[in-house]
Design a protein around this motif. Sequence first.
Motif, PDB file in Angstrom:
ATOM      1  N   SER A  38      -7.793   3.060  -1.729  1.00 21.53           N
ATOM      2  CA  SER A  38      -8.727   3.525  -0.703  1.00 21.53           C
ATOM      3  C   SER A  38      -9.728   2.443  -0.320  1.00 21.53           C
ATOM      4  O   SER A  38     -10.145   2.346   0.847  1.00 21.53           O
ATOM      5  CB  SER A  38      -9.471   4.775  -1.179  1.00 21.53           C
ATOM      6  N   THR A  39     -10.119   1.597  -1.278  1.00 19.37           N
ATOM      7  CA  THR A  39     -11.113   0.552  -1.000  1.00 19.37           C
ATOM      8  C   THR A  39     -10.520  -0.859  -1.036  1.00 19.37           C
ATOM      9  O   THR A  39     -11.168  -1.808  -0.598  1.00 19.37           O
ATOM     10  CB  THR A  39     -12.252   0.618  -2.027  1.00 19.37           C
ATOM     11  N   LEU A  40      -9.303  -0.995  -1.573  1.00 23.77           N
ATOM     12  CA  LEU A  40      -8.637  -2.288  -1.767  1.00 23.77           C
ATOM     13  C   LEU A  40      -9.413  -3.186  -2.728  1.00 23.77           C
ATOM     14  O   LEU A  40      -9.300  -4.415  -2.680  1.00 23.77           O
ATOM     15  CB  LEU A  40      -8.404  -3.004  -0.423  1.00 23.77           C
ATOM     16  N   ASP A  41     -10.189  -2.589  -3.610  1.00 23.73           N
ATOM     17  CA  ASP A  41     -10.922  -3.343  -4.617  1.00 23.73           C
ATOM     18  C   ASP A  41     -10.104  -3.455  -5.906  1.00 23.73           C
ATOM     19  O   ASP A  41      -9.227  -2.637  -6.181  1.00 23.73           O
ATOM     20  CB  ASP A  41     -12.246  -2.643  -4.943  1.00 23.73           C
TER      21      ASP A  41
ATOM     22  N   VAL B 231       2.434   2.902 -12.403  1.00 24.80           N
ATOM     23  CA  VAL B 231       2.034   2.904 -13.803  1.00 24.80           C
ATOM     24  C   VAL B 231       1.085   4.084 -14.022  1.00 24.80           C
ATOM     25  O   VAL B 231       0.147   4.293 -13.237  1.00 24.80           O
ATOM     26  CB  VAL B 231       1.335   1.583 -14.177  1.00 24.80           C
ATOM     27  N   GLN B 232       1.310   4.861 -15.073  1.00 29.36           N
ATOM     28  CA  GLN B 232       0.469   6.015 -15.344  1.00 29.36           C
ATOM     29  C   GLN B 232      -0.867   5.567 -15.951  1.00 29.36           C
ATOM     30  O   GLN B 232      -0.909   4.981 -17.033  1.00 29.36           O
ATOM     31  CB  GLN B 232       1.173   6.986 -16.292  1.00 29.36           C
ATOM     32  N   VAL B 233      -1.941   5.823 -15.223  1.00 31.40           N
ATOM     33  CA  VAL B 233      -3.292   5.479 -15.664  1.00 31.40           C
ATOM     34  C   VAL B 233      -4.087   6.773 -15.756  1.00 31.40           C
ATOM     35  O   VAL B 233      -4.395   7.403 -14.742  1.00 31.40           O
ATOM     36  CB  VAL B 233      -3.976   4.498 -14.685  1.00 31.40           C
ATOM     37  N   THR B 234      -4.395   7.177 -16.978  1.00 26.64           N
ATOM     38  CA  THR B 234      -5.057   8.467 -17.253  1.00 26.64           C
ATOM     39  C   THR B 234      -4.407   9.592 -16.445  1.00 26.64           C
ATOM     40  O   THR B 234      -5.071  10.415 -15.819  1.00 26.64           O
ATOM     41  CB  THR B 234      -6.567   8.401 -16.943  1.00 26.64           C
ATOM     42  N   GLY B 235      -3.071   9.596 -16.458  1.00 31.91           N
ATOM     43  CA  GLY B 235      -2.322  10.667 -15.815  1.00 31.91           C
ATOM     44  C   GLY B 235      -2.082  10.488 -14.335  1.00 31.91           C
ATOM     45  O   GLY B 235      -1.451  11.342 -13.709  1.00 31.91           O
ATOM     46  N   ILE B 236      -2.569   9.402 -13.730  1.00 31.44           N
ATOM     47  CA  ILE B 236      -2.412   9.169 -12.293  1.00 31.44           C
ATOM     48  C   ILE B 236      -1.563   7.917 -12.079  1.00 31.44           C
ATOM     49  O   ILE B 236      -1.778   6.896 -12.733  1.00 31.44           O
ATOM     50  CB  ILE B 236      -3.780   8.998 -11.605  1.00 31.44           C
ATOM     51  N   SER B 237      -0.613   7.986 -11.158  1.00 33.92           N
ATOM     52  CA  SER B 237       0.245   6.842 -10.869  1.00 33.92           C
ATOM     53  C   SER B 237      -0.520   5.803 -10.061  1.00 33.92           C
ATOM     54  O   SER B 237      -1.006   6.105  -8.959  1.00 33.92           O
ATOM     55  CB  SER B 237       1.490   7.303 -10.097  1.00 33.92           C
ATOM     56  N   GLN B 238      -0.651   4.589 -10.598  1.00 38.88           N
ATOM     57  CA  GLN B 238      -1.399   3.535  -9.918  1.00 38.88           C
ATOM     58  C   GLN B 238      -0.659   2.208 -10.013  1.00 38.88           C
ATOM     59  O   GLN B 238       0.378   2.097 -10.662  1.00 38.88           O
ATOM     60  CB  GLN B 238      -2.809   3.403 -10.532  1.00 38.88           C
TER      61      GLN B 238
ATOM     62  N   HIS C 234       0.846  -1.199   0.000  1.00 37.29           N
ATOM     63  CA  HIS C 234       0.000   0.000   0.000  1.00 37.29           C
ATOM     64  C   HIS C 234       0.882   1.250   0.000  1.00 37.29           C
ATOM     65  O   HIS C 234       1.863   1.328   0.739  1.00 37.29           O
ATOM     66  CB  HIS C 234      -0.907  -0.008   1.231  1.00 37.29           C
ATOM     67  N   PRO C 235       0.556   2.248  -0.810  1.00 35.53           N
ATOM     68  CA  PRO C 235       1.438   3.413  -0.958  1.00 35.53           C
ATOM     69  C   PRO C 235       1.556   4.280   0.282  1.00 35.53           C
ATOM     70  O   PRO C 235       2.556   4.987   0.447  1.00 35.53           O
ATOM     71  CB  PRO C 235       0.799   4.194  -2.120  1.00 35.53           C
ATOM     72  N   THR C 236       0.549   4.264   1.170  1.00 33.34           N
ATOM     73  CA  THR C 236       0.595   5.123   2.350  1.00 33.34           C
ATOM     74  C   THR C 236       0.387   4.388   3.665  1.00 33.34           C
ATOM     75  O   THR C 236       0.770   4.888   4.721  1.00 33.34           O
ATOM     76  CB  THR C 236      -0.476   6.230   2.249  1.00 33.34           C
ATOM     77  N   ASP C 237      -0.216   3.223   3.645  1.00 37.98           N
ATOM     78  CA  ASP C 237      -0.519   2.472   4.858  1.00 37.98           C
ATOM     79  C   ASP C 237      -0.046   1.029   4.716  1.00 37.98           C
ATOM     80  O   ASP C 237      -0.766   0.180   4.205  1.00 37.98           O
ATOM     81  CB  ASP C 237      -2.031   2.508   5.135  1.00 37.98           C
ATOM     82  N   PRO C 238       1.186   0.710   5.160  1.00 38.66           N
ATOM     83  CA  PRO C 238       1.728  -0.641   4.975  1.00 38.66           C
ATOM     84  C   PRO C 238       0.841  -1.741   5.532  1.00 38.66           C
ATOM     85  O   PRO C 238       0.839  -2.860   5.007  1.00 38.66           O
ATOM     86  CB  PRO C 238       3.066  -0.582   5.714  1.00 38.66           C
TER      87      PRO C 238
END
Length: 430
Positions: free
Chosen positions: A124-127, A96-103, A50-54
């Motif tokens: 945010s949802t882990l979905d 990975v850039q997804v519509t301009g957002i790193s995901q 997770h990028p902010t919450d290990p």
Amino acid sequence: MRFRTLLIVAVLLAGLPSRAQQTLQVSPSLETQPVLGAGTAVQGAALWVHPTDPANSLLLVADNQVGLLLYRTNGTVLLAQSSEGVAAGVDVQENVQVTGISQSLVMVANPSLQALVAYLIDPSTLDLRGAGLSPITTQGFVPNSVALYVSPTTGRFFAFAGSATGVIAQFELTGQVGDGGVQANLVRTFDVGDSVVGLAVDDAQRTLYVVEQGVGIWQYGAEPDAGDARTLVDDITAGGLSAPLGGVALYTASGIRGYLLAVSGGTSSVRIYEREPSAHTFRGSFTLAQDGGIDAVDRPRHVVVTNRSQGTGFPLGLVAVHDSANTPGANENFKLVPWQAVATGFATPLVVDTGNNTPTDGGTPDAGTADGGGGGGPSNNLPPTGPGAQVPPGYNETGPNCYCSSVSVPGSVLLVLAGVLLRSRRRRGA
């Protein structure tokens, strides 16, 4: 004669540390809930950090009867993604850039569709949701494993797929994920020989590792123009591997230090090699023993590892090892171990280093610099650096190769023997 006897004793004692550290027994901290598929269901695994919450990181498991399973690192099942067929392999690429957002992009080898299928993880949802990328296929090819790769020199993005026939296909993904404009082009194929049962990519060193069932671990170049030239890392004939073989994974520390982990199913162990492609020095192996209510690992097929924190339970990294013979009557599962429990258990401790923020998963770290960044290679055993680095117990900071307090035979014993040998020779010459 006395000198010769003492010399033999000294040599034998000097050899004890390396033999003593060959196999380590480790107790797992916890285990995952069983997979949903019965029998031989687990076909691959990867870690998403997770990028902010290990603590919200996930273990992704490919179940060939159900699909993709998502586990929390406390062992509980969070999600079963089964709407598009079964899963035979999985890998994750972050940033990975997804519509301009790193995901984070998840790629699944899907034999039902005879394709690679891409998903995105919502932090945010882990979905999981579709990545807006058409299934990646090539005629007559059925993938059973997958590894993602970003070239550190060109920035080009690739997906490797292995198959039961021994063929490796390398696809290049161009365009931006999520806008429907991504193209997947087949840029390279080569034949390993026998069935591919494991893939891992070291982005920073532009290296692909392929496990060939019945043979061993091969090292290939990861760039599309690398051809089919290869180097044997270890095998089951003259090497230390024991069939059946399974997956490989990379522990990436700062710079280009770290380790290649490989399943050796015949001995129910995981073998550890230095990450450096030119050497791959064997450092030892470990097994997971029974501990309280958690049973031992038997005949594993997969391993995943990360140097990054997974929350309070695994603050210095995590190793997850597949267990094909879970508690009698239960389906397969994974046993989880803190990395430091493995690293500090050997006579010469391994690096414990959370200072490198490069994401890792079931074998595929994100891209690094072409030369691996600052710092020496793994063969020099320099202490880890950076804000998250941990110096292994017994490390002597006066020298990069000395872990003096951890050696099985004290150096003082060898010094005494050396003195005895010297006196013996002098007396003979008198």
